[in-house]
Design a protein around this motif. Structure first.
Motif, PDB file in Angstrom:
ATOM      1  N   MET A   1      81.150  -8.119  -0.686  1.00  0.00           N
ATOM      2  CA  MET A   1      80.954  -7.120   0.354  1.00  0.00           C
ATOM      3  C   MET A   1      80.324  -5.888  -0.288  1.00  0.00           C
ATOM      4  SD  MET A   1      83.798  -5.302   2.888  1.00  0.00           S
ATOM      5  CE  MET A   1      84.369  -6.825   3.567  1.00  0.00           C
ATOM      6  N   THR A   2      79.208  -5.422   0.269  1.00  0.00           N
ATOM      7  CA  THR A   2      78.551  -4.239  -0.273  1.00  0.00           C
ATOM      8  C   THR A   2      79.338  -2.989   0.098  1.00  0.00           C
ATOM      9  OG1 THR A   2      77.183  -3.813   1.678  1.00  0.00           O
ATOM     10  CG2 THR A   2      76.292  -5.345   0.025  1.00  0.00           C
ATOM     11  N   ARG A   3      79.075  -1.917  -0.609  1.00  0.00           N
ATOM     12  CA  ARG A   3      79.768  -0.651  -0.321  1.00  0.00           C
ATOM     13  C   ARG A   3      79.492  -0.222   1.120  1.00  0.00           C
ATOM     14  NH1 ARG A   3      83.908   1.226  -2.567  1.00  0.00           N
ATOM     15  NH2 ARG A   3      83.007   1.352  -4.608  1.00  0.00           N
ATOM     16  N   LEU A   4      78.260  -0.402   1.566  1.00  0.00           N
ATOM     17  CA  LEU A   4      77.916  -0.028   2.933  1.00  0.00           C
ATOM     18  C   LEU A   4      78.733  -0.849   3.934  1.00  0.00           C
ATOM     19  CD1 LEU A   4      76.020   2.028   4.147  1.00  0.00           C
ATOM     20  CD2 LEU A   4      74.318   0.236   4.401  1.00  0.00           C
ATOM     21  N   ASN A   5      78.886  -2.139   3.672  1.00  0.00           N
ATOM     22  CA  ASN A   5      79.718  -2.988   4.540  1.00  0.00           C
ATOM     23  C   ASN A   5      81.178  -2.543   4.508  1.00  0.00           C
ATOM     24  OD1 ASN A   5      77.476  -4.486   5.133  1.00  0.00           O
ATOM     25  ND2 ASN A   5      78.015  -6.219   3.843  1.00  0.00           N
ATOM     26  N   GLN A   6      81.644  -2.115   3.326  1.00  0.00           N
ATOM     27  CA  GLN A   6      83.025  -1.637   3.216  1.00  0.00           C
ATOM     28  C   GLN A   6      83.228  -0.382   4.063  1.00  0.00           C
ATOM     29  OE1 GLN A   6      83.170  -1.329  -1.054  1.00  0.00           O
ATOM     30  NE2 GLN A   6      84.390  -3.194  -1.242  1.00  0.00           N
ATOM     31  N   PHE A   7      82.239   0.518   4.057  1.00  0.00           N
ATOM     32  CA  PHE A   7      82.347   1.722   4.885  1.00  0.00           C
ATOM     33  C   PHE A   7      82.328   1.358   6.368  1.00  0.00           C
ATOM     34  CE2 PHE A   7      81.535   4.318   1.154  1.00  0.00           C
ATOM     35  CZ  PHE A   7      82.286   5.438   1.437  1.00  0.00           C
ATOM     36  N   ASP A   8      81.495   0.402   6.737  1.00  0.00           N
ATOM     37  CA  ASP A   8      81.438  -0.030   8.126  1.00  0.00           C
ATOM     38  C   ASP A   8      82.776  -0.629   8.542  1.00  0.00           C
ATOM     39  OD1 ASP A   8      79.947  -0.422  10.576  1.00  0.00           O
ATOM     40  OD2 ASP A   8      79.986  -2.562  10.098  1.00  0.00           O
ATOM     41  N   ARG A   9      83.350  -1.462   7.688  1.00  0.00           N
ATOM     42  CA  ARG A   9      84.659  -2.069   7.978  1.00  0.00           C
ATOM     43  C   ARG A   9      85.748  -0.994   8.055  1.00  0.00           C
ATOM     44  NH1 ARG A   9      87.933  -6.003   8.799  1.00  0.00           N
ATOM     45  NH2 ARG A   9      89.607  -6.679   7.422  1.00  0.00           N
ATOM     46  N   LEU A  10      85.734  -0.046   7.115  1.00  0.00           N
ATOM     47  CA  LEU A  10      86.708   1.052   7.136  1.00  0.00           C
ATOM     48  C   LEU A  10      86.614   1.820   8.450  1.00  0.00           C
ATOM     49  CD1 LEU A  10      88.777   3.007   5.882  1.00  0.00           C
ATOM     50  CD2 LEU A  10      86.845   4.151   4.763  1.00  0.00           C
ATOM     51  N   HIS A  11      85.402   2.176   8.835  1.00  0.00           N
ATOM     52  CA  HIS A  11      85.184   2.925  10.078  1.00  0.00           C
ATOM     53  C   HIS A  11      85.748   2.159  11.280  1.00  0.00           C
ATOM     54  CE1 HIS A  11      83.276   5.218  13.229  1.00  0.00           C
ATOM     55  NE2 HIS A  11      82.441   4.244  13.524  1.00  0.00           N
ATOM     56  N   ASN A  12      85.471   0.860  11.346  1.00  0.00           N
ATOM     57  CA  ASN A  12      85.949   0.058  12.471  1.00  0.00           C
ATOM     58  C   ASN A  12      87.473  -0.089  12.465  1.00  0.00           C
ATOM     59  OD1 ASN A  12      83.550  -0.509  13.922  1.00  0.00           O
ATOM     60  ND2 ASN A  12      82.909  -1.824  12.242  1.00  0.00           N
ATOM     61  N   LEU A  13      88.068  -0.230  11.289  1.00  0.00           N
ATOM     62  CA  LEU A  13      89.533  -0.304  11.213  1.00  0.00           C
ATOM     63  C   LEU A  13      90.173   1.013  11.646  1.00  0.00           C
ATOM     64  CD1 LEU A  13      89.926  -2.268   7.851  1.00  0.00           C
ATOM     65  CD2 LEU A  13      90.628  -3.058  10.134  1.00  0.00           C
ATOM     66  N   ILE A  14      89.586   2.129  11.252  1.00  0.00           N
ATOM     67  CA  ILE A  14      90.120   3.441  11.663  1.00  0.00           C
ATOM     68  C   ILE A  14      89.989   3.596  13.175  1.00  0.00           C
ATOM     69  CG2 ILE A  14      89.827   5.947  11.523  1.00  0.00           C
ATOM     70  CD1 ILE A  14      88.944   5.530   8.585  1.00  0.00           C
ATOM     71  N   LYS A  15      88.833   3.226  13.732  1.00  0.00           N
ATOM     72  CA  LYS A  15      88.636   3.331  15.186  1.00  0.00           C
ATOM     73  C   LYS A  15      89.673   2.505  15.947  1.00  0.00           C
ATOM     74  CE  LYS A  15      84.516   2.003  16.042  1.00  0.00           C
ATOM     75  NZ  LYS A  15      83.188   1.698  16.597  1.00  0.00           N
ATOM     76  N   ARG A  16      90.007   1.331  15.413  1.00  0.00           N
ATOM     77  CA  ARG A  16      90.975   0.446  16.082  1.00  0.00           C
ATOM     78  C   ARG A  16      92.418   0.785  15.734  1.00  0.00           C
ATOM     79  NH1 ARG A  16      88.547  -4.240  13.606  1.00  0.00           N
ATOM     80  NH2 ARG A  16      90.700  -4.908  13.353  1.00  0.00           N
ATOM     81  N   LYS A  17      92.590   1.784  14.864  1.00  0.00           N
ATOM     82  CA  LYS A  17      93.931   2.173  14.396  1.00  0.00           C
ATOM     83  C   LYS A  17      94.635   0.962  13.787  1.00  0.00           C
ATOM     84  CE  LYS A  17      94.450   5.888  17.733  1.00  0.00           C
ATOM     85  NZ  LYS A  17      93.548   5.770  18.848  1.00  0.00           N
ATOM     86  N   ALA A  18      93.902   0.286  12.900  1.00  0.00           N
ATOM     87  CA  ALA A  18      94.392  -0.969  12.321  1.00  0.00           C
ATOM     88  C   ALA A  18      94.273  -0.991  10.799  1.00  0.00           C
ATOM     89  CB  ALA A  18      93.606  -2.137  12.913  1.00  0.00           C
ATOM     90  N   THR A  19      94.353   0.176  10.164  1.00  0.00           N
ATOM     91  CA  THR A  19      94.174   0.217   8.712  1.00  0.00           C
ATOM     92  C   THR A  19      95.427  -0.166   7.946  1.00  0.00           C
ATOM     93  OG1 THR A  19      94.810   2.543   8.472  1.00  0.00           O
ATOM     94  CG2 THR A  19      92.460   2.082   8.886  1.00  0.00           C
ATOM     95  N   GLY A  20      96.599   0.119   8.513  1.00  0.00           N
ATOM     96  CA  GLY A  20      97.825   0.014   7.733  1.00  0.00           C
ATOM     97  C   GLY A  20      97.871   1.187   6.768  1.00  0.00           C
ATOM     98  N   ASN A  21      98.787   1.136   5.806  1.00  0.00           N
ATOM     99  CA  ASN A  21      98.848   2.236   4.828  1.00  0.00           C
ATOM    100  C   ASN A  21      97.743   2.057   3.788  1.00  0.00           C
ATOM    101  OD1 ASN A  21      99.734   0.381   2.845  1.00  0.00           O
ATOM    102  ND2 ASN A  21     101.875   0.752   3.346  1.00  0.00           N
ATOM    103  N   SER A  22      97.663   2.948   2.822  1.00  0.00           N
ATOM    104  CA  SER A  22      96.560   2.908   1.856  1.00  0.00           C
ATOM    105  C   SER A  22      96.562   1.630   1.024  1.00  0.00           C
ATOM    106  CB  SER A  22      96.585   4.136   0.952  1.00  0.00           C
ATOM    107  OG  SER A  22      97.805   4.207   0.244  1.00  0.00           O
ATOM    108  N   GLU A  23      97.750   1.132   0.701  1.00  0.00           N
ATOM    109  CA  GLU A  23      97.837  -0.110  -0.085  1.00  0.00           C
ATOM    110  C   GLU A  23      97.309  -1.299   0.718  1.00  0.00           C
ATOM    111  OE1 GLU A  23     101.189  -2.880  -2.330  1.00  0.00           O
ATOM    112  OE2 GLU A  23     101.760  -0.915  -1.547  1.00  0.00           O
ATOM    113  N   GLU A  24      97.720  -1.378   1.983  1.00  0.00           N
ATOM    114  CA  GLU A  24      97.251  -2.464   2.853  1.00  0.00           C
ATOM    115  C   GLU A  24      95.752  -2.367   3.100  1.00  0.00           C
ATOM    116  OE1 GLU A  24     101.347  -2.997   5.466  1.00  0.00           O
ATOM    117  OE2 GLU A  24      99.928  -1.407   5.983  1.00  0.00           O
ATOM    118  N   LEU A  25      95.285  -1.154   3.288  1.00  0.00           N
ATOM    119  CA  LEU A  25      93.857  -0.942   3.526  1.00  0.00           C
ATOM    120  C   LEU A  25      93.039  -1.341   2.297  1.00  0.00           C
ATOM    121  CD1 LEU A  25      91.560   0.007   5.292  1.00  0.00           C
ATOM    122  CD2 LEU A  25      92.088   2.364   4.612  1.00  0.00           C
TER     123      LEU A  25
END
Length: 112
Positions: A1-25
């Motif tokens: 997974m590229t860094r750009l893809n990781q940022f896209d995934r992070l953004h989508n997880l935050i929008k869905r309120k589905a990140t979990g804590n920092s360890e899970e994320l």
């Protein structure tokens, strides 16, 4: 997974309120916890108001924001809520952070 893809995934997880804590994320993104916080700091640099919510057990945006991580469009980042447009390329911003970090590490400077 590229860094750009990781940022896209992070953004989508935050929008869905589905990140979990920092360890899970970190596990979801296949990065370290430190990298998770660095990525969140980068989103904050682009105008995102992010906090950890105990109620949702997730990182959340406190105000609506739109990010585009499409490299075919220059990788620009835009906040539709705040009408904030960043004029520099997202890749360039990440590269600047990487270089600054490497220089600081080589000089023995600790991040503040």
């Amino acid at each position: 997974m590229t860094r750009l893809n990781q940022f896209d995934r992070l953004h989508n997880l935050i929008k869905r309120k589905a990140t979990g804590n920092s360890e899970e994320l970190a596990k979801k993104l296949n990065v370290s916890e430190r990298t998770v916080y660095n990525m969140i700091d980068t989103l904050k640099d682009f105008g995102a108001d992010i906090r950890f919510s105990k109620e949702y057990r997730s990182f959340v945006y406190l105000s609506p924001i739109y990010f585009s991580f499409d490299p075919t469009k220059g990788g620009g980042v835009t906040s539709s809520y705040k009408r904030l447009s960043c004029e520099y390329l997202f890749y360039g911003r990440l590269y600047d952070r990487l270089i600054t970090s490497r220089i600081n590490n080589s000089l023995g400077v600790k991040a503040g």
